[in-house]
Design a protein around this motif. Structure first.
Motif, PDB file in Angstrom:
ATOM      1  N   VAL A  90       0.450  -0.942  -0.372  1.00 28.54           N
ATOM      2  CA  VAL A  90      -0.372  -0.066   0.478  1.00 28.54           C
ATOM      3  C   VAL A  90       0.748   1.378   0.944  1.00 28.54           C
ATOM      4  CG1 VAL A  90      -1.840  -0.940   1.392  1.00 28.54           C
ATOM      5  CG2 VAL A  90      -0.231   0.154   2.218  1.00 28.54           C
ATOM      6  N   PRO A  91       0.327   2.414   0.238  1.00 24.80           N
ATOM      7  CA  PRO A  91       0.996   3.326   0.044  1.00 24.80           C
ATOM      8  C   PRO A  91       1.418   3.557   1.152  1.00 24.80           C
ATOM      9  CG  PRO A  91      -0.910   4.102  -0.923  1.00 24.80           C
ATOM     10  CD  PRO A  91      -0.751   2.663  -0.927  1.00 24.80           C
ATOM     11  N   PRO A  92       3.039   4.484   0.802  1.00 20.80           N
ATOM     12  CA  PRO A  92       3.896   4.440   2.462  1.00 20.80           C
ATOM     13  C   PRO A  92       3.116   5.091   3.835  1.00 20.80           C
ATOM     14  CG  PRO A  92       5.341   5.253   0.333  1.00 20.80           C
ATOM     15  CD  PRO A  92       3.675   5.132   0.121  1.00 20.80           C
ATOM     16  N   GLU A  93       2.198   5.757   3.504  1.00 20.69           N
ATOM     17  CA  GLU A  93       1.764   6.356   3.962  1.00 20.69           C
ATOM     18  C   GLU A  93       0.753   5.814   5.247  1.00 20.69           C
ATOM     19  OE1 GLU A  93      -1.300   7.794   1.058  1.00 20.69           O
ATOM     20  OE2 GLU A  93       0.573   7.730   1.323  1.00 20.69           O
ATOM     21  N   TYR A  94       0.499   4.127   4.683  1.00 21.52           N
ATOM     22  CA  TYR A  94      -0.547   3.447   4.994  1.00 21.52           C
ATOM     23  C   TYR A  94       0.161   2.585   5.576  1.00 21.52           C
ATOM     24  CZ  TYR A  94      -4.047   5.575   3.033  1.00 21.52           C
ATOM     25  OH  TYR A  94      -5.688   6.824   2.889  1.00 21.52           O
ATOM     26  N   ARG A  95       1.212   2.443   5.487  1.00 21.75           N
ATOM     27  CA  ARG A  95       2.277   1.202   5.813  1.00 21.75           C
ATOM     28  C   ARG A  95       2.502   0.659   7.500  1.00 21.75           C
ATOM     29  NH1 ARG A  95       6.631   1.515   0.992  1.00 21.75           N
ATOM     30  NH2 ARG A  95       5.085   1.740  -0.542  1.00 21.75           N
ATOM     31  N   ASP A  96       2.093   1.699   8.196  1.00 14.65           N
ATOM     32  CA  ASP A  96       1.703   1.180   9.724  1.00 14.65           C
ATOM     33  C   ASP A  96       0.907   0.744  10.288  1.00 14.65           C
ATOM     34  OD1 ASP A  96       5.385   1.826   9.468  1.00 14.65           O
ATOM     35  OD2 ASP A  96       4.518   3.991  10.334  1.00 14.65           O
ATOM     36  N   LEU A  97      -0.246   0.835   9.532  1.00 19.36           N
ATOM     37  CA  LEU A  97      -1.940   0.375   9.516  1.00 19.36           C
ATOM     38  C   LEU A  97      -1.922  -1.278  10.062  1.00 19.36           C
ATOM     39  CD1 LEU A  97      -4.129   1.637   7.512  1.00 19.36           C
ATOM     40  CD2 LEU A  97      -3.369   2.109   9.851  1.00 19.36           C
ATOM     41  N   PRO A  98      -2.416  -2.370  10.641  1.00 23.10           N
ATOM     42  CA  PRO A  98      -1.916  -3.339  11.236  1.00 23.10           C
ATOM     43  C   PRO A  98      -2.786  -3.682   9.785  1.00 23.10           C
ATOM     44  CG  PRO A  98      -3.961  -2.258  12.659  1.00 23.10           C
ATOM     45  CD  PRO A  98      -2.976  -1.152  11.378  1.00 23.10           C
ATOM     46  N   SER A  99      -2.261  -5.218   9.249  1.00 26.56           N
ATOM     47  CA  SER A  99      -1.801  -5.600   8.596  1.00 26.56           C
ATOM     48  C   SER A  99      -3.363  -6.166   7.653  1.00 26.56           C
ATOM     49  CB  SER A  99      -1.068  -7.364   8.306  1.00 26.56           C
ATOM     50  OG  SER A  99      -2.163  -8.351   9.385  1.00 26.56           O
ATOM     51  N   GLU A 100      -4.391  -6.683   8.612  1.00 21.53           N
ATOM     52  CA  GLU A 100      -5.972  -6.614   8.461  1.00 21.53           C
ATOM     53  C   GLU A 100      -6.517  -5.844   7.461  1.00 21.53           C
ATOM     54  OE1 GLU A 100      -9.400  -8.874   7.506  1.00 21.53           O
ATOM     55  OE2 GLU A 100      -7.000  -9.084   8.156  1.00 21.53           O
ATOM     56  N   ILE A 101      -5.880  -4.200   7.917  1.00 26.51           N
ATOM     57  CA  ILE A 101      -6.808  -2.837   6.910  1.00 26.51           C
ATOM     58  C   ILE A 101      -5.582  -2.940   5.730  1.00 26.51           C
ATOM     59  CG2 ILE A 101      -6.462  -0.406   7.309  1.00 26.51           C
ATOM     60  CD1 ILE A 101      -8.507  -2.335   9.627  1.00 26.51           C
ATOM     61  N   GLN A 102      -5.395  -2.773   5.538  1.00 27.38           N
ATOM     62  CA  GLN A 102      -3.804  -3.060   4.610  1.00 27.38           C
ATOM     63  C   GLN A 102      -4.280  -3.810   3.111  1.00 27.38           C
ATOM     64  OE1 GLN A 102       0.532  -2.530   5.071  1.00 27.38           O
ATOM     65  NE2 GLN A 102       0.561  -2.093   6.623  1.00 27.38           N
ATOM     66  N   LYS A 103      -4.973  -4.917   3.795  1.00 26.67           N
ATOM     67  CA  LYS A 103      -5.209  -6.140   3.652  1.00 26.67           C
ATOM     68  C   LYS A 103      -6.836  -5.371   2.500  1.00 26.67           C
ATOM     69  CE  LYS A 103      -3.757 -10.360   5.337  1.00 26.67           C
ATOM     70  NZ  LYS A 103      -4.074 -11.749   5.894  1.00 26.67           N
ATOM     71  N   GLN A 104      -7.190  -4.827   3.563  1.00 23.91           N
ATOM     72  CA  GLN A 104      -8.620  -3.987   2.609  1.00 23.91           C
ATOM     73  C   GLN A 104      -8.968  -2.962   2.489  1.00 23.91           C
ATOM     74  OE1 GLN A 104     -11.875  -3.373   6.101  1.00 23.91           O
ATOM     75  NE2 GLN A 104     -10.000  -4.872   7.712  1.00 23.91           N
ATOM     76  N   LEU A 105      -7.538  -2.347   2.458  1.00 20.82           N
ATOM     77  CA  LEU A 105      -7.169  -1.400   1.381  1.00 20.82           C
ATOM     78  C   LEU A 105      -7.027  -1.770   0.280  1.00 20.82           C
ATOM     79  CD1 LEU A 105      -5.366   1.234   3.777  1.00 20.82           C
ATOM     80  CD2 LEU A 105      -7.440   2.020   2.363  1.00 20.82           C
ATOM     81  N   LYS A 106      -6.607  -2.264   0.089  1.00 24.44           N
ATOM     82  CA  LYS A 106      -5.940  -3.166  -1.103  1.00 24.44           C
ATOM     83  C   LYS A 106      -7.027  -4.033  -1.954  1.00 24.44           C
ATOM     84  CE  LYS A 106      -1.874  -5.735  -0.007  1.00 24.44           C
ATOM     85  NZ  LYS A 106      -0.973  -6.014  -1.002  1.00 24.44           N
ATOM     86  N   ALA A 107      -8.165  -4.802  -1.387  1.00 25.90           N
ATOM     87  CA  ALA A 107      -9.570  -4.944  -1.305  1.00 25.90           C
ATOM     88  C   ALA A 107     -10.169  -4.367  -2.565  1.00 25.90           C
ATOM     89  CB  ALA A 107     -10.240  -6.179  -0.883  1.00 25.90           C
ATOM     90  N   ILE A 108     -10.046  -3.653  -1.692  1.00 23.80           N
ATOM     91  CA  ILE A 108     -10.932  -1.840  -2.385  1.00 23.80           C
ATOM     92  C   ILE A 108      -9.844  -0.986  -3.567  1.00 23.80           C
ATOM     93  CG2 ILE A 108     -11.385   1.181  -2.054  1.00 23.80           C
ATOM     94  CD1 ILE A 108     -11.923   0.118   0.869  1.00 23.80           C
ATOM     95  N   LYS A 109      -9.674  -1.400  -3.771  1.00 24.87           N
ATOM     96  CA  LYS A 109      -8.612  -0.827  -4.485  1.00 24.87           C
ATOM     97  C   LYS A 109      -8.468  -1.798  -5.544  1.00 24.87           C
ATOM     98  CE  LYS A 109      -7.948   3.129  -3.501  1.00 24.87           C
ATOM     99  NZ  LYS A 109      -8.395   4.495  -4.242  1.00 24.87           N
TER     100      LYS A 109
END
Length: 318
Positions: A90-109
Motif C-alpha cells: 500500500v502507499p507509504p502513509e498506510y504501511r504502519d496500519l494493521p495488516s488486516e486494514i492494509q488488506k482491506q485497502l488493497k481489496a478496495i483498490k
C-alpha cells in the motif's frame, strides 16, 4: 494534451489557501523534478516482466489522453495475478496500519467494475471508521518542495540559517519527508521572536489583522508539526465569513497562469469547493482542461513536460 507533470503542482495548489509561513511555502509552484518512472521502485521486484513492459510503454506514450491512460493502467493492474496483487505494498502513509486494514485497502483498490471515485469514497469510509488511535498510524503526505526559497526570509533568518534551509531544499538525496523533517528541526531551533517576524504567504496577507494573528500564532507554535499547522490553518480558513474568504486569491500554479480568464475562474471555483476532497478537485480540474481546444492547450502548456510520471496513475490507483 494537458501536461501530466502539472498533476503534482495542481495537488499542491489545491491546498494553496492554507499554506504555512514555513520556507518553501506559498511562493508559487515550480517544477518538482523529472518523472521518476512508470511505476514505483518498490514494485520492481514484484511485477512480472510483461506488466513492467506494458507500464513502460504506457509511460512513454505521449499521445494517449488522460482518461484512456488511466483506464489502460487499471487494466494492467487488474490483469495481475492475485499472488502479485497480494505482494504489492500500500502507499507509504498506510504501511504502519494493521495488516488486516492494509488488506482491506488493497481489496478496495483491486475491486473490479468499481470507478475510481467509488474506490476513493470506500477508502475514505474505511479510514474514517478506524479508531482514533489507529488513524494516528497514518503518516501525513508531505508536499513536494517549491521551486525556490522566499528571498525575504534571508533578511529575517540571517545568511547562516537561510543557507542551511537552502542546502536542504537543494539536496536531491533527501525525500520530501526527510526534507520537511530537516526544515522543521531548523525552524524549531530558532527563537520564537525570530519566527514571529516571518511573514505569512502573500495570499493570506489580505486577511484582517485578527485572522492573520491567529494564523501566525499557529505558525510559531513549536509543539505543532508542519502538517498540524496546515490543518489548523485550513480550519481557520473554513470558518471565515464568506466576504472575507473572497479576499483570498487562490495561488494558481504556473502551468495554469496562461489559461483564459473564464477557465481560470472555473478552476478557482473548483479549488474553493469545500464539498470536494483533494482527489475529486484534481479530477474535475483535469476533466475541465481536457475539454479545451488543442490550440489553447498547446499555447498554455507549451513549456510543460508531456511525459507522464508514475504518480499520475499510481497515486490515483491507490
Amino acid at each position: 494534451m494537458f501536461a501530466p507533470n502539472c498533476k503534482t503542482i495542481l495537488l499542491v495548489a489545491i491546498f494553496g489557501v492554507a499554506v504555512s509561513a514555513y520556507p518553501f511555502g506559498g511562493r508559487g509552484f515550480g517544477h518538482f523534478g523529472k518523472p521518476r518512472g512508470p511505476y514505483p521502485k518498490d514494485w520492481e521486484d514484484i511485477l512480472p516482466e510483461d506488466a513492467k513492459k506494458n507500464l513502460v510503454a504506457l509511460y512513454e506514450n505521449k499521445e494517449i489522453k488522460w482518461d484512456e491512460r488511466r483506464n489502460k493502467f487499471d487494466d494492467i493492474m487488474q490483469g495481475l495475478t492475485q499472488e502479485v496483487k497480494d505482494q504489492l505494498p500500500v502507499p507509504p502513509e498506510y504501511r504502519d496500519l494493521p495488516s488486516e486494514i492494509q488488506k482491506q485497502l488493497k481489496a478496495i483498490k483491486f475491486a473490479p467494475n468499481v470507478t475510481r471515485e467509488e474506490k476513493r469514497n470506500k477508502v475514505k469510509a474505511l479510514i474514517d471508521s478506524l479508531p482514533a488511535e489507529t488513524r494516528k498510524l497514518i503518516k501525513p503526505k508531505h508536499f513536494p518542495f517549491h521551486h525556490g526559497l522566499p528571498k525575504e526570509f534571508e533578511d529575517i533568518l540571517g545568511s547562516v540559517v537561510f543557507g542551511k534551509l537552502k542546502a536542504v531544499h537543494e539536496n536531491k538525496e533527501l525525500s520530501p519527508s526527510e526534507k520537511w523533517a530537516n526544515v522543521e528541526a531548523i525552524m524549531n531551533s530558532l527563537p520564537t521572536e525570530v519566527l514571529s517576524k516571518l511573514p505569512l504567504p502573500p495570499h493570506l496577507r489580505v486577511l484582517p489583522e485578527e485572522y492573520q494573528a491567529k494564523i501566525k500564532k499557529i505558525m510559531i507554535d513549536k509543539e505543532l508539526t508542519f502538517q498540524q499547522k496546515r490543518e489548523q490553518t485550513k480550519e481557520i480558513i473554513k470558518t471565515l465569513p464568506e466576504e472575507i474568504k473572497k479576499l483570498i486569491k487562490v495561488p494558481l500554479p504556473p502551468c495554469l497562469q496562461n489559461l483564459p480568464e473564464s477557465i481560470k475562474s472555473a478552476v478557482e471555483k473548483i479549488f474553493r469547493d469545500e464539498s470536494l476532497d483533494r482527489g475529486s478537485k484534481f479530477h474535475k480540474i483535469r476533466e475541465l482542461l481536457e475539454q479545451l481546444p488543442e490550440e489553447t492547450k498547446n499555447s498554455c502548456f507549451s513549456g510543460s513536460s508531456t511525459t507522464p510520471s508514475f504518480d499520475e496513475n499510481v497515486e490515483q490507483f491507490f
